[in-house]
Design a protein around this motif. Structure first.
Motif, PDB file in Angstrom:
ATOM      1  N   LEU A  25       0.819  -1.220   0.000  1.00 42.66           N
ATOM      2  CA  LEU A  25       0.000   0.000   0.000  1.00 42.66           C
ATOM      3  C   LEU A  25       0.849   1.265   0.000  1.00 42.66           C
ATOM      4  N   ARG A  26       2.161   1.097  -0.017  1.00 42.42           N
ATOM      5  CA  ARG A  26       3.073   2.244  -0.001  1.00 42.42           C
ATOM      6  C   ARG A  26       3.680   2.497  -1.377  1.00 42.42           C
ATOM      7  N   VAL A  27       3.111   1.882  -2.397  1.00 40.89           N
ATOM      8  CA  VAL A  27       3.678   1.976  -3.733  1.00 40.89           C
ATOM      9  C   VAL A  27       3.811   3.438  -4.188  1.00 40.89           C
ATOM     10  N   LEU A  28       2.793   4.225  -4.030  1.00 42.29           N
ATOM     11  CA  LEU A  28       2.885   5.636  -4.422  1.00 42.29           C
ATOM     12  C   LEU A  28       3.591   6.476  -3.364  1.00 42.29           C
ATOM     13  N   ALA A  29       3.476   6.088  -2.107  1.00 46.84           N
ATOM     14  CA  ALA A  29       4.169   6.835  -1.047  1.00 46.84           C
ATOM     15  C   ALA A  29       5.679   6.767  -1.251  1.00 46.84           C
ATOM     16  N   GLU A  30       6.168   5.643  -1.754  1.00 47.63           N
ATOM     17  CA  GLU A  30       7.599   5.519  -2.035  1.00 47.63           C
ATOM     18  C   GLU A  30       7.993   6.400  -3.212  1.00 47.63           C
ATOM     19  N   ALA A  31       7.114   6.509  -4.202  1.00 48.26           N
ATOM     20  CA  ALA A  31       7.400   7.331  -5.384  1.00 48.26           C
ATOM     21  C   ALA A  31       7.282   8.829  -5.094  1.00 48.26           C
ATOM     22  N   TYR A  32       6.474   9.161  -4.074  1.00 51.62           N
ATOM     23  CA  TYR A  32       6.256  10.563  -3.706  1.00 51.62           C
ATOM     24  C   TYR A  32       6.552  10.734  -2.213  1.00 51.62           C
ATOM     25  N   PRO A  33       7.819  10.908  -1.849  1.00 49.47           N
ATOM     26  CA  PRO A  33       8.188  11.026  -0.428  1.00 49.47           C
ATOM     27  C   PRO A  33       7.551  12.246   0.236  1.00 49.47           C
ATOM     28  N   ARG A  34       7.165  12.068   1.469  1.00 48.89           N
ATOM     29  CA  ARG A  34       6.498  13.107   2.260  1.00 48.89           C
ATOM     30  C   ARG A  34       7.278  14.429   2.247  1.00 48.89           C
ATOM     31  N   ALA A  35       8.576  14.360   2.306  1.00 43.54           N
ATOM     32  CA  ALA A  35       9.406  15.572   2.357  1.00 43.54           C
ATOM     33  C   ALA A  35       9.254  16.432   1.098  1.00 43.54           C
ATOM     34  N   ASP A  36       8.799  15.840  -0.002  1.00 40.73           N
ATOM     35  CA  ASP A  36       8.677  16.565  -1.271  1.00 40.73           C
ATOM     36  C   ASP A  36       7.254  17.026  -1.578  1.00 40.73           C
ATOM     37  N   TRP A  37       6.301  16.644  -0.756  1.00 37.15           N
ATOM     38  CA  TRP A  37       4.897  16.908  -1.082  1.00 37.15           C
ATOM     39  C   TRP A  37       4.593  18.367  -1.359  1.00 37.15           C
ATOM     40  N   GLN A  38       4.926  19.239  -0.451  1.00 35.49           N
ATOM     41  CA  GLN A  38       4.487  20.636  -0.562  1.00 35.49           C
ATOM     42  C   GLN A  38       5.082  21.351  -1.767  1.00 35.49           C
ATOM     43  N   GLU A  39       6.164  20.849  -2.297  1.00 34.97           N
ATOM     44  CA  GLU A  39       6.794  21.463  -3.468  1.00 34.97           C
ATOM     45  C   GLU A  39       6.224  20.935  -4.785  1.00 34.97           C
ATOM     46  N   HIS A  40       5.442  19.882  -4.714  1.00 32.81           N
ATOM     47  CA  HIS A  40       4.904  19.259  -5.920  1.00 32.81           C
ATOM     48  C   HIS A  40       3.855  20.161  -6.563  1.00 32.81           C
ATOM     49  N   VAL A  41       3.829  20.185  -7.884  1.00 31.88           N
ATOM     50  CA  VAL A  41       2.899  21.035  -8.634  1.00 31.88           C
ATOM     51  C   VAL A  41       1.436  20.711  -8.325  1.00 31.88           C
ATOM     52  N   HIS A  42       1.125  19.460  -7.979  1.00 32.87           N
ATOM     53  CA  HIS A  42      -0.259  19.072  -7.684  1.00 32.87           C
ATOM     54  C   HIS A  42      -0.632  19.176  -6.206  1.00 32.87           C
ATOM     55  N   PHE A  43       0.265  19.721  -5.388  1.00 37.63           N
ATOM     56  CA  PHE A  43      -0.079  19.949  -3.979  1.00 37.63           C
ATOM     57  C   PHE A  43      -0.838  21.273  -3.922  1.00 37.63           C
ATOM     58  N   GLY A  44      -2.146  21.186  -4.224  1.00 39.34           N
ATOM     59  CA  GLY A  44      -2.978  22.379  -4.350  1.00 39.34           C
ATOM     60  C   GLY A  44      -3.775  22.682  -3.092  1.00 39.34           C
ATOM     61  N   GLU A  45      -4.724  23.579  -3.269  1.00 33.04           N
ATOM     62  CA  GLU A  45      -5.530  24.063  -2.145  1.00 33.04           C
ATOM     63  C   GLU A  45      -6.358  22.967  -1.485  1.00 33.04           C
ATOM     64  N   MET A  46      -6.890  22.045  -2.274  1.00 36.44           N
ATOM     65  CA  MET A  46      -7.710  20.980  -1.701  1.00 36.44           C
ATOM     66  C   MET A  46      -6.884  20.136  -0.730  1.00 36.44           C
ATOM     67  N   ILE A  47      -5.705  19.705  -1.162  1.00 34.66           N
ATOM     68  CA  ILE A  47      -4.902  18.840  -0.297  1.00 34.66           C
ATOM     69  C   ILE A  47      -4.300  19.645   0.849  1.00 34.66           C
ATOM     70  N   ARG A  48      -3.977  20.893   0.610  1.00 29.49           N
ATOM     71  CA  ARG A  48      -3.459  21.761   1.678  1.00 29.49           C
ATOM     72  C   ARG A  48      -4.519  21.919   2.775  1.00 29.49           C
ATOM     73  N   PHE A  49      -5.773  22.157   2.396  1.00 30.79           N
ATOM     74  CA  PHE A  49      -6.873  22.280   3.354  1.00 30.79           C
ATOM     75  C   PHE A  49      -7.064  20.971   4.121  1.00 30.79           C
ATOM     76  N   TRP A  50      -7.039  19.861   3.397  1.00 29.03           N
ATOM     77  CA  TRP A  50      -7.224  18.543   4.010  1.00 29.03           C
ATOM     78  C   TRP A  50      -6.129  18.273   5.036  1.00 29.03           C
ATOM     79  N   MET A  51      -4.884  18.602   4.703  1.00 29.27           N
ATOM     80  CA  MET A  51      -3.770  18.409   5.638  1.00 29.27           C
ATOM     81  C   MET A  51      -3.905  19.345   6.850  1.00 29.27           C
ATOM     82  N   GLN A  52      -4.427  20.544   6.629  1.00 28.96           N
ATOM     83  CA  GLN A  52      -4.655  21.469   7.742  1.00 28.96           C
ATOM     84  C   GLN A  52      -5.702  20.910   8.697  1.00 28.96           C
TER      85      GLN A  52
END
Length: 188
Positions: A25-52
């Motif tokens: 279940l970590r297949v995509l988590a390995e491809a997209y490490p947590r440390a890089d999330w906020q810099e990713h182009v698709h880390f938009g308002e929806m996911i930012r709100f959800w994380m908040q």
């Protein structure tokens, strides 16, 4: 629990037993490490709100625990603790319940369709929500006992157990949902 020759075998993926997501279940988590999330182009308002929202749940739980510790050590008056417990405890319970309803009814069904490899992960998260309902109910019962004059210590113990389960669930949910969003560009 599964039955094996008359014995109950604990489900290692159940919320109270799980220490991490299984590798499958970590297949995509390995491809997209947590440390890089906020810099990713698709880390938009929806996911930012959800994380908040997740951060808010953690903060409310921290506040409830520190208040209970202060009340237990007599650094906070019982009446002040009761008011804060009622307000912040009610907020946490109501917000978590609503958050899970939106995820189960709106987001998860749409996200499952975006990457079939994680269908089992979303099933796991829905089972977590079912388990969390029982934990939320138990937490409410504990809070109500304190509000009726019971000792704070058992409630603080209950909060600590709840915290372990909530943190496990939120971390695993983030490790499933955020990478799917980053991978697909899902905007809600």
């Amino acid at each position: 629990m599964a039955k094996t020759e008359g014995w109950q075998v604990p489900d290692p993926l159940a919320l109270g037993n799980r220490h991490a997501l299984p590798d499958a279940l970590r297949v995509l988590a390995e491809a997209y490490p947590r440390a890089d999330w906020q810099e990713h182009v698709h880390f938009g308002e929806m996911i930012r709100f959800w994380m908040q929202r997740h951060a808010m749940f953690r903060q409310l739980l921290d506040l409830l625990k520190s208040d209970a510790q202060a009340a237990l050590s007599r650094q906070m008056e019982a009446s002040a603790h009761a008011g804060r417990l009622s307000h912040f405890g009610g907020t946490l319970l109501n917000e978590l319940h609503g958050h899970h309803q939106i995820e189960d009814g709106h987001y998860f069904p749409r996200l499952i369709k975006l990457d079939a490899r994680l269908e089992r992960g979303f099933d796991l998260l829905e089972k977590d929500h079912e388990a969390m309902d029982g934990l939320l109910h138990a937490m409410a019962e504990g809070a109500n006992s304190v509000l009726r004059g019971a000792e704070v210590g058992p409630f603080l113990d209950r909060l600590s157990g709840f915290e372990r389960s909530l943190n496990r669930h939120l971390a695993d949910e983030e490790d499933i949902v955020v990478p799917v969003v980053l991978h697909t560009g899902f905007a809600g």
